[in-house]
Enzyme design. Structure first.
Site, PDB file in Angstrom:
ATOM      1  N   HIS A 263       0.955  -1.263   0.158  1.00 22.12           N
ATOM      2  CA  HIS A 263      -0.048  -0.008   0.100  1.00 22.12           C
ATOM      3  C   HIS A 263       0.807   1.280   0.047  1.00 22.12           C
ATOM      4  O   HIS A 263       1.373   1.572  -1.022  1.00 22.12           O
ATOM      5  CB  HIS A 263      -0.814  -0.036   1.178  1.00 22.12           C
ATOM      6  CG  HIS A 263      -1.977   0.920   1.418  1.00 22.12           C
ATOM      7  ND1 HIS A 263      -2.320   1.707   0.221  1.00 22.12           N
ATOM      8  CD2 HIS A 263      -2.791   1.307   2.264  1.00 22.12           C
ATOM      9  CE1 HIS A 263      -3.381   2.654   0.642  1.00 22.12           C
ATOM     10  NE2 HIS A 263      -3.730   2.300   1.868  1.00 22.12           N
ATOM     11  N   HIS A 302      -2.647  -2.145 -10.314  1.00 26.97           N
ATOM     12  CA  HIS A 302      -3.506  -1.474  -9.293  1.00 26.97           C
ATOM     13  C   HIS A 302      -4.733  -2.184  -9.081  1.00 26.97           C
ATOM     14  O   HIS A 302      -5.225  -2.866 -10.076  1.00 26.97           O
ATOM     15  CB  HIS A 302      -3.933  -0.194  -9.564  1.00 26.97           C
ATOM     16  CG  HIS A 302      -4.439   0.680  -8.597  1.00 26.97           C
ATOM     17  ND1 HIS A 302      -5.647   0.597  -8.019  1.00 26.97           N
ATOM     18  CD2 HIS A 302      -3.917   1.699  -7.515  1.00 26.97           C
ATOM     19  CE1 HIS A 302      -5.636   1.203  -6.948  1.00 26.97           C
ATOM     20  NE2 HIS A 302      -4.763   1.875  -6.641  1.00 26.97           N
ATOM     21  N   ASP A 358       2.561   5.564  -7.342  1.00 30.14           N
ATOM     22  CA  ASP A 358       3.681   5.649  -6.679  1.00 30.14           C
ATOM     23  C   ASP A 358       5.015   5.531  -7.503  1.00 30.14           C
ATOM     24  O   ASP A 358       5.964   5.161  -7.253  1.00 30.14           O
ATOM     25  CB  ASP A 358       3.781   4.250  -5.718  1.00 30.14           C
ATOM     26  CG  ASP A 358       2.822   4.770  -4.519  1.00 30.14           C
ATOM     27  OD1 ASP A 358       2.869   5.961  -4.085  1.00 30.14           O
ATOM     28  OD2 ASP A 358       2.158   3.891  -3.646  1.00 30.14           O
TER      29      ASP A 358
HETATM   30  N1  ACO Z   1       4.461  -6.560 -11.936  1.00 30.80           N
HETATM   31  C1  ACO Z   1       4.373  -7.894 -12.526  1.00 30.80           C
HETATM   32  N2  ACO Z   1       3.260  -8.306 -12.641  1.00 30.80           N
HETATM   33  C2  ACO Z   1       2.281  -7.864 -11.727  1.00 30.80           C
HETATM   34  C3  ACO Z   1       2.324  -6.831 -11.281  1.00 30.80           C
HETATM   35  C4  ACO Z   1       3.505  -6.049 -11.171  1.00 30.80           C
HETATM   36  N3  ACO Z   1       3.523  -4.907 -10.562  1.00 30.80           N
HETATM   37  N4  ACO Z   1       1.075  -6.396 -10.641  1.00 30.80           N
HETATM   38  C5  ACO Z   1       0.236  -7.602 -11.077  1.00 30.80           C
HETATM   39  N5  ACO Z   1       0.949  -8.306 -11.623  1.00 30.80           N
HETATM   40  C6  ACO Z   1       0.622  -9.791 -12.535  1.00 30.80           C
HETATM   41  C7  ACO Z   1       0.548 -11.034 -11.454  1.00 30.80           C
HETATM   42  O1  ACO Z   1       1.534 -11.751 -11.375  1.00 30.80           O
HETATM   43  C8  ACO Z   1      -0.971 -11.551 -11.952  1.00 30.80           C
HETATM   44  O2  ACO Z   1      -0.330 -12.395 -12.982  1.00 30.80           O
HETATM   45  P1  ACO Z   1      -0.859 -13.713 -13.452  1.00 30.80           P
HETATM   46  O3  ACO Z   1      -2.489 -13.566 -13.706  1.00 30.80           O
HETATM   47  O4  ACO Z   1      -0.261 -14.477 -14.372  1.00 30.80           O
HETATM   48  O5  ACO Z   1      -0.728 -14.365 -12.107  1.00 30.80           O
HETATM   49  C9  ACO Z   1      -1.584 -10.522 -12.600  1.00 30.80           C
HETATM   50  O6  ACO Z   1      -0.780  -9.615 -12.920  1.00 30.80           O
HETATM   51  C10 ACO Z   1      -2.978  -9.765 -11.457  1.00 30.80           C
HETATM   52  O7  ACO Z   1      -2.117  -9.598 -10.234  1.00 30.80           O
HETATM   53  P2  ACO Z   1      -2.943  -9.618  -8.834  1.00 30.80           P
HETATM   54  O8  ACO Z   1      -1.635  -9.537  -7.800  1.00 30.80           O
HETATM   55  O9  ACO Z   1      -3.915 -10.669  -8.876  1.00 30.80           O
HETATM   56  O10 ACO Z   1      -3.388  -8.101  -8.752  1.00 30.80           O
HETATM   57  P3  ACO Z   1      -3.962  -7.314  -7.347  1.00 30.80           P
HETATM   58  O11 ACO Z   1      -5.190  -6.520  -8.008  1.00 30.80           O
HETATM   59  O12 ACO Z   1      -4.219  -8.332  -6.444  1.00 30.80           O
HETATM   60  O13 ACO Z   1      -2.552  -6.692  -7.141  1.00 30.80           O
HETATM   61  C11 ACO Z   1      -1.149  -4.844  -6.735  1.00 30.80           C
HETATM   62  C12 ACO Z   1      -2.657  -5.261  -7.189  1.00 30.80           C
HETATM   63  C13 ACO Z   1      -1.047  -5.446  -5.336  1.00 30.80           C
HETATM   64  C14 ACO Z   1      -1.204  -3.263  -6.550  1.00 30.80           C
HETATM   65  C15 ACO Z   1      -0.254  -5.239  -7.658  1.00 30.80           C
HETATM   66  O14 ACO Z   1      -0.302  -4.990  -8.872  1.00 30.80           O
HETATM   67  C16 ACO Z   1       1.355  -5.289  -7.128  1.00 30.80           C
HETATM   68  O15 ACO Z   1       1.724  -5.817  -6.417  1.00 30.80           O
HETATM   69  N6  ACO Z   1       2.067  -3.789  -7.617  1.00 30.80           N
HETATM   70  C17 ACO Z   1       3.284  -3.667  -7.095  1.00 30.80           C
HETATM   71  C18 ACO Z   1       3.225  -2.825  -5.929  1.00 30.80           C
HETATM   72  C19 ACO Z   1       2.643  -1.461  -6.135  1.00 30.80           C
HETATM   73  O16 ACO Z   1       2.843  -0.555  -6.955  1.00 30.80           O
HETATM   74  N7  ACO Z   1       1.538  -1.027  -5.066  1.00 30.80           N
HETATM   75  C20 ACO Z   1       1.011   0.311  -5.175  1.00 30.80           C
HETATM   76  C21 ACO Z   1      -0.363   0.214  -5.171  1.00 30.80           C
HETATM   77  S1  ACO Z   1      -0.943   1.943  -5.480  1.00 30.80           S
HETATM   78  C22 ACO Z   1      -1.264   2.531  -3.722  1.00 30.80           C
HETATM   79  O17 ACO Z   1      -1.411   1.682  -2.953  1.00 30.80           O
HETATM   80  C23 ACO Z   1      -1.027   3.777  -3.765  1.00 30.80           C
END
Ligand code: ACO
Length: 422
Positions: A263, A302, A358
């Protein structure tokens, strides 16, 4: 066609028609038909936990509005304090209302000396500023015991003003302690962001005048981070608020939720990632490793945005303005190359992974001079107004205590064996 869904219980053929209202169907109608059968929705990906009028977010279209006003207009034309008023009261203030609001916030920036001297200075010398902030926010409830009168409008308003006003003071106090510098008292002649910069960095000069371009950039970042509907920390605020805890205790819980790397810690993870990549020549290898599942591209993706995060677009402009003053952050070229590579790669586009707020905010914070450990605190300062807007909304609604159900997947009944027989 009626806007409704019909659910049939195949065990007995009973059906129930549930109207679709505001894009949702009420679980109460479902539970009448199927008592004891729960929606299984870990992470609340399909659950609306409340009705809210604070922030509108369309992740498919990349739209974000506070109380109906597009984030782009607010970032361009408003100020953080005005946005905080808007979030809390629902309308933009008149000049007189704004002046009163500004005066009230400005005159509540001081913290009790015991909070600083006895509490904050009791931490270990290298305590993380966010750990100190979380604890200090919770400790405020002991200084203002009347805060528990959450249905007394006067007391409620007072705690709201105190929380918004004191967050920068507490965050800066935590930083000064961490770096071994004396505490700087608030300067009531400065604006909200400029005063925070003064408390961060003033040394011996009688008055610290931050570069106006940097103070303005920080104010824009505060606007962009002020609210984001039912995110993890706001949900924490609402869950704790639903037990009718005082706002300081609820806010401390929200701060804790914000501290996590998924987050509010993501911008810190971005800086660490860019530093590890080290050079634009290593970007391709890094992207290939992410695609093999070896880590994530921090600052990308996201839960709600499946399009470019509108805040990320605004932040790009703010970054340019900051780098004009500070010089370019050396990590920027790596970030730009990484973004370009990811946005042209099928792995990221097919999963609809775009830069979130971010991806660039950490680069700006770093260029302004904030240490990485302060990043989550910089998020918590403005998000306090969003948390409080949701808290007020929750208390004004007829809300139940937050108490989800579970699907029990543990052991069936078994019997205790004395320790010597195991
Ligand atoms: N890099 C690479 N692959 C990713 C990323 C990423 N940043 N984010 C998601 N994916 C992929 C996952 O591996 C998954 O692939 P698959 O379907 O082959 O397994 C798919 O995309 C879906 O990912 P989920 O984890 O199910 O998506 P979720 O909605 O649960 O997660 C999150 C959202 C936590 C923000 C995620 O995108 C992430 O970890 N991002 C990096 C951390 C980040 O930037 N967080 C800030 C959020 S904004 C904020 O809080 C202000």
């Amino acid at each position: 066609m009626p806007e409704s869904i019909t659910i049939t219980d195949n065990r007995n053929g009973q059906t129930v028609e549930i109207p679709i209202e505001n894009g949702g169907v009420a679980a109460s109608a479902w539970s009448k038909l199927l008592p004891g059968i729960w929606f299984y929705d870990p992470g609340f990906t399909s659950t609306a936990a409340c009705e809210s009028g604070v922030t509108f977010l369309d992740g498919e279209a990349g739209i974000l509005r506070y109380r109906g006003y597009p984030i782009e207009e607010l970032a361009e034309r408003s100020s953080y304090l005005e946005v905080a008023y808007l979030l809390l009261k629902g309308e933009l203030p008149t000049p007189a209302q704004f002046e009163e609001w500004r005066r009230e916030i400005t005159h509540h920036t001081f913290i009790h000396e015991n909070l600083r001297k006895r509490f904050l200075e009791g931490f270990h010398y290298d305590a993380h500023p966010m750990g100190m902030l979380v604890s200090a926010v919770a400790a405020l409830s002991t200084f203002y015991p009347e805060a528990k009168n959450i249905f007394d409008p006067e007391s409620r308003e007072k705690q709201i003003i105190r929380l918004i006003a004191k967050m920068p003071t507490l965050a800066a106090a935590a930083h000064r302690f961490y770096v071994g510098m004396p505490f700087v008292y608030p300067d009531n002649s400065l604006g909200f962001a400029a005063n925070f910069l003064s408390m961060m960095w003033k040394i011996a000069e009688p008055r610290f005048d931050a570069n106006p371009a940097l103070a303005h950039a920080l104010d824009v970042l505060f606007i962009l981070h002020a609210d984001h509907e039912q995110n993890c920390s706001t949900t924490a605020m609402r869950v704790v608020g639903s037990s009718h805890a005082d706002p300081y205790s609820a806010c401390a819980a929200a701060c804790s939720a914000l501290y996590g790397p998924r987050h509010g810690g993501a911008n810190e993870a971005v800086i660490r990632m860019l530093t590890d990549i080290g050079s634009i020549d290593h970007v391709d290898d890094f992207v290939a490793a992410v695609k093999r599942g070896e880590g994530r591209l921090q600052g990308f993706g996201h839960r709600v945005y499946k399009n470019y995060d509108p805040r990320a677009r605004i932040i790009n402009r703010t970054a340019d303005e900051v780098f004009e003053v500070t010089g370019k952050n050396p990590l920027l070229d790596i970030a730009l190359k990484l973004e370009e590579r990811a946005l042209s790669d099928e792995y990221f586009t097919s999963r609809r992974l775009y830069p979130n707020v971010d991806f660039y905010s950490g680069l700006i914070y770093q260029a302004i001079g904030f240490p990485i450990d302060m990043f989550p605190a910089l998020f918590a300062i403005p998000r306090t107004s969003g948390w409080l807007a949701h808290w007020v909304e929750l208390l004004d609604q007829e809300s139940k205590i937050a108490r989800p159900r579970q699907l029990y997947a543990g052991e069936a009944e078994r019997h205790y064996t004395p320790i010597g027989d195991r």
